[in-house]
Design an enzyme around this catalytic site. Structure first.
Site, PDB file in Angstrom:
ATOM      1  N   CYS A 179      -4.899   6.856  -1.329  1.00 15.47           N
ATOM      2  CA  CYS A 179      -5.829   6.693  -0.213  1.00 15.47           C
ATOM      3  C   CYS A 179      -5.972   8.003   0.564  1.00 15.47           C
ATOM      4  O   CYS A 179      -7.025   8.272   1.151  1.00 15.47           O
ATOM      5  CB  CYS A 179      -5.380   5.567   0.711  1.00 15.47           C
ATOM      6  SG  CYS A 179      -3.694   5.739   1.332  1.00 15.47           S
TER       7      CYS A 179
ATOM      8  N   HIS B  39      -1.318   4.263   5.613  1.00 15.93           N
ATOM      9  CA  HIS B  39      -2.570   4.125   4.858  1.00 15.93           C
ATOM     10  C   HIS B  39      -3.646   4.988   5.499  1.00 15.93           C
ATOM     11  O   HIS B  39      -3.722   5.103   6.727  1.00 15.93           O
ATOM     12  CB  HIS B  39      -3.009   2.662   4.845  1.00 15.93           C
ATOM     13  CG  HIS B  39      -4.240   2.405   4.037  1.00 15.93           C
ATOM     14  ND1 HIS B  39      -4.324   2.671   2.687  1.00 15.93           N
ATOM     15  CD2 HIS B  39      -5.461   1.916   4.402  1.00 15.93           C
ATOM     16  CE1 HIS B  39      -5.528   2.346   2.247  1.00 15.93           C
ATOM     17  NE2 HIS B  39      -6.233   1.886   3.263  1.00 15.93           N
TER      18      HIS B  39
END
Length: 927
Positions: free
Chosen positions: A310, A863
């Site tokens: 990510c 994230h």
């Protein structure tokens, strides 16, 4: 590759050797082996636990001490008594598996770290250890070439782990194979495992259960084939004798295992009826997903997460949605690729990024797996290989620099040194620096992202001013809401007048040591006759004395330990007495328990007169004085009261040489005074050992009081205080053992999390004058010496796209921290006019936000997402890997914002938007 350094490590063979003989022999073998290392050599893993035990064993009689009181031990945490290790036991490094059922052999845990879990030893060192200790299992690993030039060597601790899938049988097998092995060797191994003939087999790169490439170049290495850890390899068997091709057998991903594949194995993957040739082409290069992306407009295509990627996806989306890059890479950019640039990636990075950008801007496509891009990235930047989480800003920095080198229009760029300013106008000097920069660096990246700032250095000694104008690709702004920091220091008085205490002061965040000493002096009400000596303590030893008042406080980390010693100023000749505490560490289990002295507590200092001869009694008196505040009151009551002793200044002849076993020491007023006035306590001699320059120790607690021989150049004396259990009971050593950190991190309170910080404040913190760190010391041409100069930055030339990195991650020696500070950044009308030092600039410097990356979670995990504004829609979207969804503008700001992308706005556009015409913080109030 681990360097086997053995300043405290070695062992020896045959009949059992002494620890010292083992130590020397292993050292010599290791040095010889390391000097002859080459590709193909074997190194062996050995558990850190066993290695450390052996280190302790061979060093139990080695206590090398430098003149500053620090131990000369490499790869050793402690020096303690240790019995001879048992046989080598590597069981904690491996999985408990049935070796007969595993074709991959002995498997080590996949989370091991060198230096924490294991060390690597050359084969010759392992063989010697094995001959002495036996055990195992042996965990051999090969040396391979690495790096872009393939001239560096590294130990391949984790060879490729591949899953072989045989079709049409459906059998599976896991193997370990070096990435330096060839495709031909992989063919051979696969045929051996499945009992197949080479003529029957074709092997496919089957990453993500999609046929990506036919692996038929038998001399190509697996590394060059871009195979990834734990990926699938399709072993396609064609038995034309008695087993017909099964066209109906579908493998994962919707592709037929044999339909359309000739006996020779066509290089094109088989096609399922529902896949168009155009879709198959996309699958071949990047691998399409069945996950559809929300929306059908151009630029709304997601990226699959390939495993903690990510960080990469968010950075790519921001670059792809930079208008100038989107236009450039969708045209014929190949003509600008610099194929010969030694600093570039032979055009491969630019080509891979360009193809990925084109696919992300193609309308109506499903999410893309950026596998080819990741493989290229891992090849040219190995730090981003594997499946760990990485820093998206570090990736952005690499991409921008790498794309620039691949697309640099300058083919021959001779270096031209810029002249010193010599009083010339800044505008003239800045233009000269920029022209020299452009003469060597000219690419779309420079056109769009590079700016220039003015750097001013001032020598702290002669006030010489040096001005340069340097390019920048992005700005890394500190998240500093204030210009100060709190620092806690433990204060000891060296005359025995008070107990130690922790003192917390506030100092300039970019200050110097003199600022800290001044703040401590005020907090301690320091008298004119006293001064503070500041030291950093680590592992109970002196790490360094902070004697230079110009040392930057930025070199002192929050988890460091500082001590200030209050000592009397002296016009007489004195030496610094350094006291290092040691106590006995006992190893249980032996009938004759071995004991070893190890450092503990906080070292102390004091001054001792050097006008005449220094005797053992003088050192005893000073040591008693320094320790007297820690003496327990019951110890005082039990002691005999003697006649008052003379002052230290006149005590050189005041010893009782007849006893030889006692000395007197003045103690603090609260402990040694009664109604009759000052008294002195008769105490046994302290167990002191003087460390000579030769590192030999002299016992100061036995024998007659005698003179100490010191070099005429000596400035300090190092003495050990060896504490027995009996002596520990007489003193309150709690004050020595609990040394606070400079700053203790605690839970972030609600106010700290929610209190906004203006982006302008962060920019001003970046531009503020601050001293250089010691490793960046500046050579002053006037002083002709390196100086820790002060540096001031000013913006001079701003780029079309301004990339701003918010420095949320801070690092100390033992910890990493993430700052959750909410930064109030402007979405439009980001006004920078008043921050430009170029007074000839007549244009307003206005910017608006069009993209940013976000980081949610803690250090090393969390994230990444991206918020991006599509200009043709004038609408914001959240890009979360494959999922893309529209968001409101007010939801763009959050405490997770990490890297901000601003584009320059034409002044007319900015005015028509109705934004504020003010600058600087005037804009900040309306964010």
């Amino acid at each position: 590759m681990t360097e086997v350094r053995v300043a405290c490590n070695s062992s020896s063979g045959g009949a059992q050797l002494t620890p010292e003989e083992e130590r020397v022999l292993i050292r010599d073998i290791a040095i010889t082996s390391e000097s002859k290392s080459k590709e193909g050599d074997s190194f062996y893993l050995i558990t850190q636990r066993w290695w450390q035990h052996w280190i302790d064993y061979v060093n139990q009689d080695q206590t090398y001490v430098t003149n500053d009181g620090s131990f000369m031990l490499e790869n050793c945490d402690t020096v303690s008594s240790s019995k001879r290790p048992a046989s080598i036991d590597n069981s904690d490094l491996i999985y408990d598996v049935n070796l007969e059922e595993s074709n991959a052999g002995i498997e080590i845990h996949d989370t091991l770290l060198e230096g924490r879990d294991y060390v690597l030893l050359p084969q010759e060192v392992w063989n010697q250890f094995y001959s002495w200790y036996g055990g195992g299992p042996a965990l051999a690993r090969k040396v391979i070439s690495s790096g872009l030039s393939q001239t560096e060597f590294a130990v391949e601790v984790y060879p490729l782990h591949l899953q072989l899938l045989v079709m049409p049988k459906g059998d599976r097998c896991a193997i370990r194979i070096s990435k330096k092995e060839t495709i031909g060797e992989l063919h051979k191994r696969a045929c051996e495992f499945f009992d197949l003939n080479l003529e029957q087999v074709c092997i496919w790169d089957y990453y993500g259960h999609h046929k990506h490439a036919l692996m038929n170049d038998m001399d190509k290495t697996l590394d060059d084939a871009n195979l990834q850890m734990d990926q699938d390899i399709l072993v396609e068997v064609h038995n034309n004798a008695n087993e017909p091709s099964k066209s109906s057998l579908l493998i994962a991903g919707g592709l037929s295992a044999s339909k359309g594949a000739s006996r020779g194995c066509s290089a094109e993957p088989s096609q399922s009826p529902n896949l168009t040739s155009q879709g198959r082409e996309l699958d071949n290069a990047y691998g399409t997903s069945t996950v559809t992306t929300r929306g059908s407009s151009g630029g709304l295509i997601g990226l699959q997460n390939l495993g903690n990627t990510c960080f990469m996806n968010s950075a790519i989306q921001c670059l792809v949605h930079t208008a100038e890059f989107a236009e450039y890479f969708r045209e014929d950019y190949r003509q600008e690729i610099n194929w010969q640039n030694p600093l570039g990636m032979v055009g491969e990075l630019a080509l891979t990024f360009g193809e990925l950008l084109r696919r992300l801007w193609a309308p109506g496509r499903t999410a893309i797996a950026p596998r080819q891009f990741k493989m290229k990235l891992a090849r040219f930047a190995p730090q981003f290989s594997g499946y760990n989480q990485h820093d998206s800003q570090e990736l952005l920095a690499f991409l921008l620099d790498g794309l620039h080198e691949d697309l640099n229009r300058v083919k021959h760029n001779p270096y031209k040194k810029s002249k010193d300013a010599d009083g010339r106008p800044d505008e003239e000097v800045a233009d000269e620096y920029w022209a020299n920069h452009i003469a060597r660096n000219d690419s779309i990246i420079v056109d769009v992202c590079q700016g220039q700032y003015k750097s001013t250095l001032v020598c702290p000694e002669c006030n010489k001013i040096s001005v340069t104008f340097d390019p920048f690709m992005y700005l890394s702004l500190p998240l500093q809401s204030t210009t100060t920091r709190s620092m806690t220091v433990m204060v000891f008085t060296c005359d025995g007048s008070a107990l130690p205490f922790a003192c917390t002061v506030t100092v300039p965040k970019q200050g110097r040591c003199r600022d800290l000493i001044n703040a401590l002096s005020c907090a301690c009400s320091l008298k004119n006759r006293d001064e503070l000596k500041l030291a950093e303590v680590r592992n109970h030893l002196f790490e360094r004395f902070l004697e230079d008042p110009l040392i930057s406080l930025s070199t002192i980390k929050d988890d460091d330990h500082l001590v200030a010693y209050k000592i009397a100023k002296s016009l007489k000749k004195t030496l610094l007495l350094r006291l290092i505490h040691r106590c006995q560490e006992q190893e249980t289990g032996d009938t004759k328990a071995a004991q070893k002295l190890k450092p503990f507590g906080t070292p102390l200092v004091s001054l001792i007169s050097h006008d005449g001869v220094i005797t053992t009694g003088d050192i005893q008196k000073v040591a008693h004085t320094v320790l007297s505040p820690l003496l327990r009151s019951e110890s005082l009551r039990q002691a005999d009261i003697a006649e008052p002793c003379s002052s230290l200044a006149a005590s050189n002849t005041g010893h009782n040489s007849s006893s030889g076993e006692v000395c007197t020491s003045p103690v603090s007023d609260s402990m040694n005074k009664d109604s009759s006035g000052s008294r002195a306590v008769t105490l046994i001699k302290l167990p002191l050992h003087l460390v000579e320059e030769s590192n030999a120790c002299i016992d100061l607690s036995v024998g007659e009081d005698k003179a100490i021989k010191l070099s005429s150049t000596s400035t300090s004396i190092l003495v050990y205080v060896d504490w027995s259990q009996e002596l520990l009971e007489k003193y309150n050593i709690h004050y020595l053992e609990n040394l606070p950190e400079v700053f203790k991190y605690g839970p972030v309170n609600k106010k700290a999390r929610t209190e906004p910080l203006s982006l302008y404040t962060c920019l001003e913190g970046f531009l503020r004058e601050e001293p250089l760190v010691p490793e960046d010391m500046w050579y002053c041409p006037k002083c002709k010496e390196r100086r820790q100069a002060s540096k001031k930055l000013d913006l001079w030339r701003l780029p079309e796209v301004l990339v701003i990195h918010l420095k949320r991650f801070s690092y100390s020696r033992s910890m990493k921290h993430k700052l959750e500070t909410f930064v109030n950044f402007p979405i439009r009308d980001f006004e920078l006019t008043n921050y430009i030092a170029n007074k000839n600039n007549t244009q307003r410097q206005l910017y608006e936000l069009y993209a940013l990356t976000n980081h949610y979670g803690g250090m090393g995990s969390g994230h990444y997402t991206a918020h991006i504004k599509l200009l043709d829609e004038n609408r914001w979207y959240n890009f979360d890997d494959t999922h893309i969804s529209p968001i409101n503008e007010e939801d763009v700001k959050s405490a997770a914002a990490y890297v901000l992308f601003y584009r320059r706005v034409k002044t007319g556009d900015a005015i028509s938007n109705g934004g504020n015409s003010g600058t600087g913080h005037n804009n900040g109030s309306s964010l």
